[in-house]
Enzyme design. Structure first.
Site, PDB file in Angstrom:
ATOM      1  N   GLN A  23       0.803  -1.223   0.000  1.00  0.00           N
ATOM      2  CA  GLN A  23       0.000   0.000   0.000  1.00  0.00           C
ATOM      3  C   GLN A  23       0.836   1.274   0.000  1.00  0.00           C
ATOM      4  O   GLN A  23       0.349   2.332  -0.371  1.00  0.00           O
ATOM      5  CB  GLN A  23      -0.954  -0.008   1.198  1.00  0.00           C
ATOM      6  CG  GLN A  23      -1.973  -1.132   1.112  1.00  0.00           C
ATOM      7  CD  GLN A  23      -2.940  -1.127   2.273  1.00  0.00           C
ATOM      8  OE1 GLN A  23      -2.660  -1.702   3.315  1.00  0.00           O
ATOM      9  NE2 GLN A  23      -4.079  -0.485   2.121  1.00  0.00           N
ATOM     10  N   HIS A 124       1.158  -9.250   4.600  1.00  0.00           N
ATOM     11  CA  HIS A 124      -0.007  -8.366   4.437  1.00  0.00           C
ATOM     12  C   HIS A 124      -0.392  -8.399   2.950  1.00  0.00           C
ATOM     13  O   HIS A 124      -0.376  -7.391   2.267  1.00  0.00           O
ATOM     14  CB  HIS A 124       0.322  -6.960   4.942  1.00  0.00           C
ATOM     15  CG  HIS A 124      -0.882  -6.092   5.222  1.00  0.00           C
ATOM     16  ND1 HIS A 124      -1.050  -5.407   6.409  1.00  0.00           N
ATOM     17  CD2 HIS A 124      -1.968  -5.781   4.473  1.00  0.00           C
ATOM     18  CE1 HIS A 124      -2.184  -4.711   6.370  1.00  0.00           C
ATOM     19  NE2 HIS A 124      -2.763  -4.916   5.201  1.00  0.00           N
ATOM     20  N   ASN A 168      -1.731 -10.655   8.438  1.00  0.00           N
ATOM     21  CA  ASN A 168      -2.732  -9.615   8.586  1.00  0.00           C
ATOM     22  C   ASN A 168      -4.046 -10.083   7.970  1.00  0.00           C
ATOM     23  O   ASN A 168      -4.092 -10.411   6.783  1.00  0.00           O
ATOM     24  CB  ASN A 168      -2.301  -8.323   7.877  1.00  0.00           C
ATOM     25  CG  ASN A 168      -3.409  -7.274   7.935  1.00  0.00           C
ATOM     26  OD1 ASN A 168      -3.679  -6.712   8.994  1.00  0.00           O
ATOM     27  ND2 ASN A 168      -4.085  -7.027   6.812  1.00  0.00           N
ATOM     28  N   GLU A 169      -5.094 -10.135   8.763  1.00  0.00           N
ATOM     29  CA  GLU A 169      -6.444 -10.379   8.277  1.00  0.00           C
ATOM     30  C   GLU A 169      -6.549 -11.560   7.313  1.00  0.00           C
ATOM     31  O   GLU A 169      -6.885 -11.381   6.131  1.00  0.00           O
ATOM     32  CB  GLU A 169      -7.007  -9.127   7.598  1.00  0.00           C
ATOM     33  CG  GLU A 169      -7.006  -7.906   8.486  1.00  0.00           C
ATOM     34  CD  GLU A 169      -7.860  -6.777   7.922  1.00  0.00           C
ATOM     35  OE1 GLU A 169      -8.259  -6.827   6.757  1.00  0.00           O
ATOM     36  OE2 GLU A 169      -8.139  -5.841   8.683  1.00  0.00           O
ATOM     37  N   TYR A 300     -13.136  -1.589  12.204  1.00  0.00           N
ATOM     38  CA  TYR A 300     -13.650  -0.434  11.463  1.00  0.00           C
ATOM     39  C   TYR A 300     -15.142  -0.189  11.687  1.00  0.00           C
ATOM     40  O   TYR A 300     -15.579   0.938  11.826  1.00  0.00           O
ATOM     41  CB  TYR A 300     -13.378  -0.592   9.961  1.00  0.00           C
ATOM     42  CG  TYR A 300     -11.898  -0.518   9.632  1.00  0.00           C
ATOM     43  CD1 TYR A 300     -11.286   0.712   9.435  1.00  0.00           C
ATOM     44  CD2 TYR A 300     -11.109  -1.662   9.561  1.00  0.00           C
ATOM     45  CE1 TYR A 300      -9.925   0.808   9.169  1.00  0.00           C
ATOM     46  CE2 TYR A 300      -9.742  -1.574   9.304  1.00  0.00           C
ATOM     47  CZ  TYR A 300      -9.163  -0.339   9.107  1.00  0.00           C
ATOM     48  OH  TYR A 300      -7.821  -0.246   8.855  1.00  0.00           O
ATOM     49  N   GLU A 376      -5.335  -1.801  13.828  1.00  0.00           N
ATOM     50  CA  GLU A 376      -5.852  -0.872  12.817  1.00  0.00           C
ATOM     51  C   GLU A 376      -7.186  -0.325  13.295  1.00  0.00           C
ATOM     52  O   GLU A 376      -8.024  -1.081  13.797  1.00  0.00           O
ATOM     53  CB  GLU A 376      -6.113  -1.557  11.457  1.00  0.00           C
ATOM     54  CG  GLU A 376      -4.893  -1.899  10.672  1.00  0.00           C
ATOM     55  CD  GLU A 376      -5.213  -2.552   9.319  1.00  0.00           C
ATOM     56  OE1 GLU A 376      -6.324  -2.349   8.770  1.00  0.00           O
ATOM     57  OE2 GLU A 376      -4.341  -3.282   8.827  1.00  0.00           O
ATOM     58  N   TRP A 432      -4.914   3.568  11.625  1.00  0.00           N
ATOM     59  CA  TRP A 432      -4.819   3.291  10.198  1.00  0.00           C
ATOM     60  C   TRP A 432      -5.354   4.508   9.470  1.00  0.00           C
ATOM     61  O   TRP A 432      -6.524   4.800   9.608  1.00  0.00           O
ATOM     62  CB  TRP A 432      -5.622   2.047   9.790  1.00  0.00           C
ATOM     63  CG  TRP A 432      -5.383   1.751   8.332  1.00  0.00           C
ATOM     64  CD1 TRP A 432      -6.103   2.211   7.267  1.00  0.00           C
ATOM     65  CD2 TRP A 432      -4.302   0.971   7.793  1.00  0.00           C
ATOM     66  NE1 TRP A 432      -5.542   1.767   6.097  1.00  0.00           N
ATOM     67  CE2 TRP A 432      -4.439   1.012   6.389  1.00  0.00           C
ATOM     68  CE3 TRP A 432      -3.232   0.264   8.355  1.00  0.00           C
ATOM     69  CZ2 TRP A 432      -3.540   0.360   5.536  1.00  0.00           C
ATOM     70  CZ3 TRP A 432      -2.349  -0.385   7.507  1.00  0.00           C
ATOM     71  CH2 TRP A 432      -2.512  -0.334   6.117  1.00  0.00           C
ATOM     72  N   GLU A 439      -5.547   1.756  -1.522  1.00  0.00           N
ATOM     73  CA  GLU A 439      -6.613   1.041  -0.818  1.00  0.00           C
ATOM     74  C   GLU A 439      -7.133  -0.123  -1.687  1.00  0.00           C
ATOM     75  O   GLU A 439      -8.281  -0.171  -2.094  1.00  0.00           O
ATOM     76  CB  GLU A 439      -7.719   2.009  -0.388  1.00  0.00           C
ATOM     77  CG  GLU A 439      -8.894   1.397   0.377  1.00  0.00           C
ATOM     78  CD  GLU A 439      -8.531   0.546   1.586  1.00  0.00           C
ATOM     79  OE1 GLU A 439      -7.532   0.827   2.264  1.00  0.00           O
ATOM     80  OE2 GLU A 439      -9.254  -0.427   1.830  1.00  0.00           O
ATOM     81  N   TRP A 440      -6.234  -1.038  -2.015  1.00  0.00           N
ATOM     82  CA  TRP A 440      -6.564  -2.288  -2.683  1.00  0.00           C
ATOM     83  C   TRP A 440      -7.443  -2.063  -3.915  1.00  0.00           C
ATOM     84  O   TRP A 440      -7.115  -1.222  -4.739  1.00  0.00           O
ATOM     85  CB  TRP A 440      -7.153  -3.270  -1.657  1.00  0.00           C
ATOM     86  CG  TRP A 440      -6.230  -3.401  -0.465  1.00  0.00           C
ATOM     87  CD1 TRP A 440      -6.449  -2.962   0.807  1.00  0.00           C
ATOM     88  CD2 TRP A 440      -4.889  -3.955  -0.438  1.00  0.00           C
ATOM     89  NE1 TRP A 440      -5.354  -3.211   1.609  1.00  0.00           N
ATOM     90  CE2 TRP A 440      -4.392  -3.825   0.883  1.00  0.00           C
ATOM     91  CE3 TRP A 440      -4.062  -4.566  -1.399  1.00  0.00           C
ATOM     92  CZ2 TRP A 440      -3.109  -4.261   1.256  1.00  0.00           C
ATOM     93  CZ3 TRP A 440      -2.796  -5.006  -1.020  1.00  0.00           C
ATOM     94  CH2 TRP A 440      -2.339  -4.855   0.280  1.00  0.00           C
TER      95      TRP A 440
HETATM   96  C1  PNW Z   1      -7.924  -3.742   6.125  1.00  0.00           C
HETATM   97  N1  PNW Z   1     -13.837  -5.769   4.393  1.00  0.00           N
HETATM   98  O1  PNW Z   1      -8.573  -4.234   4.984  1.00  0.00           O
HETATM   99  C2  PNW Z   1      -6.450  -3.906   5.794  1.00  0.00           C
HETATM  100  O2  PNW Z   1      -5.680  -4.550   6.777  1.00  0.00           O
HETATM  101  C3  PNW Z   1      -5.799  -2.660   5.311  1.00  0.00           C
HETATM  102  O3  PNW Z   1      -4.732  -3.005   4.463  1.00  0.00           O
HETATM  103  C4  PNW Z   1      -6.821  -1.759   4.651  1.00  0.00           C
HETATM  104  O4  PNW Z   1      -6.250  -0.653   4.036  1.00  0.00           O
HETATM  105  C5  PNW Z   1      -7.807  -1.339   5.729  1.00  0.00           C
HETATM  106  O5  PNW Z   1      -8.380  -2.458   6.382  1.00  0.00           O
HETATM  107  C6  PNW Z   1      -8.930  -0.437   5.246  1.00  0.00           C
HETATM  108  O6  PNW Z   1      -9.745  -1.110   4.333  1.00  0.00           O
HETATM  109  C7  PNW Z   1      -9.895  -4.581   4.912  1.00  0.00           C
HETATM  110  O7  PNW Z   1     -14.312  -5.809   3.245  1.00  0.00           O
HETATM  111  C8  PNW Z   1     -10.448  -4.619   3.648  1.00  0.00           C
HETATM  112  O8  PNW Z   1     -14.539  -6.102   5.396  1.00  0.00           O
HETATM  113  C9  PNW Z   1     -11.757  -5.018   3.488  1.00  0.00           C
HETATM  114  C10 PNW Z   1     -12.506  -5.386   4.583  1.00  0.00           C
HETATM  115  C11 PNW Z   1     -11.966  -5.353   5.853  1.00  0.00           C
HETATM  116  C12 PNW Z   1     -10.649  -4.947   6.017  1.00  0.00           C
END
Ligand code: PNW
Length: 478
Positions: A23, A124, A168-169, A300, A376, A432, A439-440
Site C-alpha cells: 500500500q 499483508h 494480517n487479516e 472499522y 488498525e 490506520w 486502498e486495494w
Molecule cells: C484492512 N472488508 O482491509 C487492511 O488490513 C488494510 O490493508 C486496509 O487498508 C484497511 O483495512 C482499510 O480497508 C480490509 O471488506 C479490507 O470487510 C476489506 C474489509 C476489511 C478490512
C-alpha cells in the site's frame, strides 16, 4: 456510552501508526523485488477502481526516512508495517535477496534511532506471484514456504524487531481473495476459500514456530485478525442463528484453531456441502495452536444480519474476475446483511464505536491473560487541502481539515478507554493509517491517512486528525 471530558490511558500504553508494504512502498521493480499477486491483479483492466497499481504508491521505498521523521513529530512509540515477501524471496528457488533484507534493516535502524518500536507484519497480502502460479494459498505447500521465509527473515532481522505478526487479516485473504474474488488473486471458489483458511492457519503456526526457533522463547509473536462484529437484526431465534452462522465462518475459523486448537463442530457441519475438511490433517492443530504474546485486532465497523429464505448460490464468475454481489463467505445462504445505516464513511461502512468496546471486552473475557492490541482503526473520507490556517511551521502552510476523521477517532478512542476501564486487556492502539495509500481494489480513491499524500508530488500534508492524534499521543490522554 457515557460522555466524559477526560480519558487517560494506562502507563506504557503503546500508540502507533500502521501501513502495509504494497500500500505504501512502491519501488515495485527495484532492489530485486519481483511481482506479487497484487501487481498481477492490478494489471487486469477493471480490477482496480481507478486503474492504478502499486508501482509508486507513497514511494516509501525511498521516503521512509522522511516518514519516520513524521512519526517522530507525531510522538508515536511504535510503527506497524509489513515486509514484502517478494523482496525477501523473489524467485522460486527460495534464495534470500540481500538487497531486500538490507532495505528493511535500514528502516529498522532508523526506527531504532528514532526510538520507535517496530511491529512487523510478515504477510499483508503481497504473495510472490511464483507461489500463486503453484496454487497459492490453496496449495498446502505454501505453509511450508511461508515457514521458510519467516525463518530466514527472523534470522536476518533478529532483535531489531519488537513484535512479529504472522498474518494480517487472513479473513480477507481467504474470503476476498479466493471466495469473492474482489482481492488478488481474484478467485471465486468457496471450496478453495475454506482450504485457504486452513493453510493460512497452518502457515501462522509454522511462522510462530519459526520465529521462536530463530530467536528464542522471548520473541514477541502475534497475529492480526479483522474479527467481524456481527449484530443480529432482532432477538428472534432465526436472526440469532444467522449471526451465529456469520460468526462461525468469519471469526471462529481462525480463533478456534489458533487459540483453542480446534475447528468448532458447527463449522464443519455448516460447510459440509462444500468441503469435507480432509485438508485438516492429523497433527495440524498442534502446529496451529501456539502461545501468542499479543492478539492484534483490526476494527472499522459492524454488520447487521437477519435470517432469510435460502438464497441460491450466486454463480462464480470466470476465474480471476470478481463476481459482483457475491457474499464473500461460504455457507451464508440464510444470512442476509442489512444495508448499513447512519452516516457512512467513504468506504460505505457504518460507524459504531460500541462494536470496538464489545469486541475487546468479549475477547478479554474469553482469552484471559492474552494482551490485545488494536492494530488498525480509522476512517476514509474525501479530504480537501486548505492553505488558510496553520501557523505551525512543519505543516508547510498547508493543512487538511478533516473533522469527520477527527470525530471518528475520538469516539473510537472513547470506546477503547471504556473497554480498558471495564477490564479489557488492551496494550496498544495503531491508527490506520500514517499516510493516505493504495486502498486495494479501490486504488487511491479512498484516503485513510492522518497525513495526506499528494500523489503528484509525493508531498506529505498534515491533516487536523494527525495534529489531533499528536496531542493525544503526547498526553496519553484526551
Ligand atoms: C484492512 N472488508 O482491509 C487492511 O488490513 C488494510 O490493508 C486496509 O487498508 C484497511 O483495512 C482499510 O480497508 C480490509 O471488506 C479490507 O470487510 C476489506 C474489509 C476489511 C478490512
Amino acid at each position: 456510552m457515557e460522555n466524559r471530558e477526560h480519558y487517560t490511558f494506562p502507563d506504557n500504553f503503546t500508540w502507533g501508526t500502521a501501513t502495509a508494504s504494497f500500500q505504501v512502498e512502491g519501488g515495485a521493480h527495484e532492489g530485486g523485488r519481483t511481482d506479487s499477486i497484487w501487481d498481477t491483479y492490478c494489471a487486469v483492466p477493471g480490477n482496480i477502481l481507478d486503474s492504478s497499481n502499486g508501482d509508486v504508491a507513497c514511494d516509501e521505498y525511498h521516503r521512509y526516512g522522511q516518514d519516520i521523521d513524521l512519526m517522530k513529530e507525531l510522538g508515536v512509540g511504535a510503527y506497524r508495517f509489513s515486509v514484502a515477501w517478494p523482496r525477501i524471496v523473489p524467485q522460486a528457488d527460495g534464495k534470500i535477496n540481500q538487497q531486500g533484507v538490507d532495505y528493511y534493516k535500514k528502516v529498522l535502524d532508523d526506527l531504532r534511532d528514532a526510538g520507535i518500536k517496530p511491529v512487523v507484519t510478515l504477510y499483508h497480502w503481497d504473495l510472490p506471484q511464483y507461489l500463486q502460479n503453484a496454487g497459492g494459498w490453496a496449495n498446502r505447500d505454501i505453509a511450508m514456504r511461508y515457514g521458510d521465509y519467516v525463518s530466514s527473515l527472523a534470522h536476518a532481522l533478529g532483535d531489531r524487531v519488537e513484535v512479529w505478526t504472522t498474518l494480517n487479516e487472513p479473513w480477507c485473504t481467504a474470503y476476498l481473495g479466493y471466495g469473492n474474488g474482489c482481492h488478488a488473486p481474484g478467485i471465486s471458489d468457496y471450496a478453495q476459500a475454506l482450504e485457504t483458511v486452513h493453510h493460512l492457519n497452518l502457515a501462522h503456526g509454522l511462522g510462530v514456530q519459526a520465529v521462536r526457533a530463530e530467536l528464542g522463547e522471548s520473541a514477541q509473536v502475534s497475529v492480526t485478525l479483522n474479527l467481524q462484529v456481527t449484530r443480529a437484526a432482532s432477538s428472534a431465534a432465526e436472526d440469532l442463528a444467522a449471526k451465529e452462522r456469520a460468526d462461525l465462518i468469519a471469526n471462529e475459523v481462525f480463533l478456534g484453531p489458533m487459540l483453542e486448537g480446534r475447528y468448532d463442530e458447527r463449522i464443519i457441519k455448516a460447510t459440509s456441502g462444500i468441503t469435507d475438511w480432509s485438508f485438516n490433517r492429523s497433527g495440524d492443530m498442534e502446529i496451529i495452536q501456539q502461545p501468542l504474546n499479543v492478539l492484534g485486532v483490526n476494527y472499522y465497523s459492524t454488520v447487521y444480519v437477519r435470517a432469510c429464505d435460502p438464497q441460491p448460490e450466486i454463480a462464480p464468475g470466470p476465474s480471476g474476475r470478481p463476481t459482483p454481489g457475491r457474499n464473500p463467505m461460504p455457507a451464508q445462504e440464510r444470512v442476509e446483511s442489512l444495508a448499513p445505516t447512519g452516516e457512512l464513511t467513504d468506504m460505505g461502512w457504518n460507524q459504531e464505536p460500541e462494536g470496538l468496546r464489545d469486541l475487546l471486552l468479549e475477547l478479554s473475557e474469553r482469552f484471559p491473560g492474552l494482551p490485545l492490541m488494536v492494530t488498525e482503526n480509522g476512517s476514509a473520507w474525501q479530504d480537501n487541502v486548505s492553505t488558510d490556517s496553520s501557523s505551525l511551521n512543519f505543516t508547510n502552510g498547508k493543512i487538511v481539515h478533516d473533522p469527520k476523521r477527527v470525530a471518528y477517532m475520538d469516539v473510537h478512542l472513547k470506546a477503547l478507554a471504556d473497554a480498558i476501564e471495564s477490564g479489557a486487556n488492551v496494550v496498544g492502539y495503531f491508527a490506520w493509517s500514517l499516510l493516505d495509500n493504495f486502498e486495494w481494489s479501490l486504488g487511491y480513491s479512498k484516503r485513510f491517512g492522518i497525513i495526506r499524500v499528494d500523489y503528484e508530488t509525493q508531498e506529505r500534508i498534515w491533516k487536523d486528525s494527525g495534529l489531533h492524534f499528536r496531542e493525544i499521543v503526547r498526553a496519553n490522554a484526551f
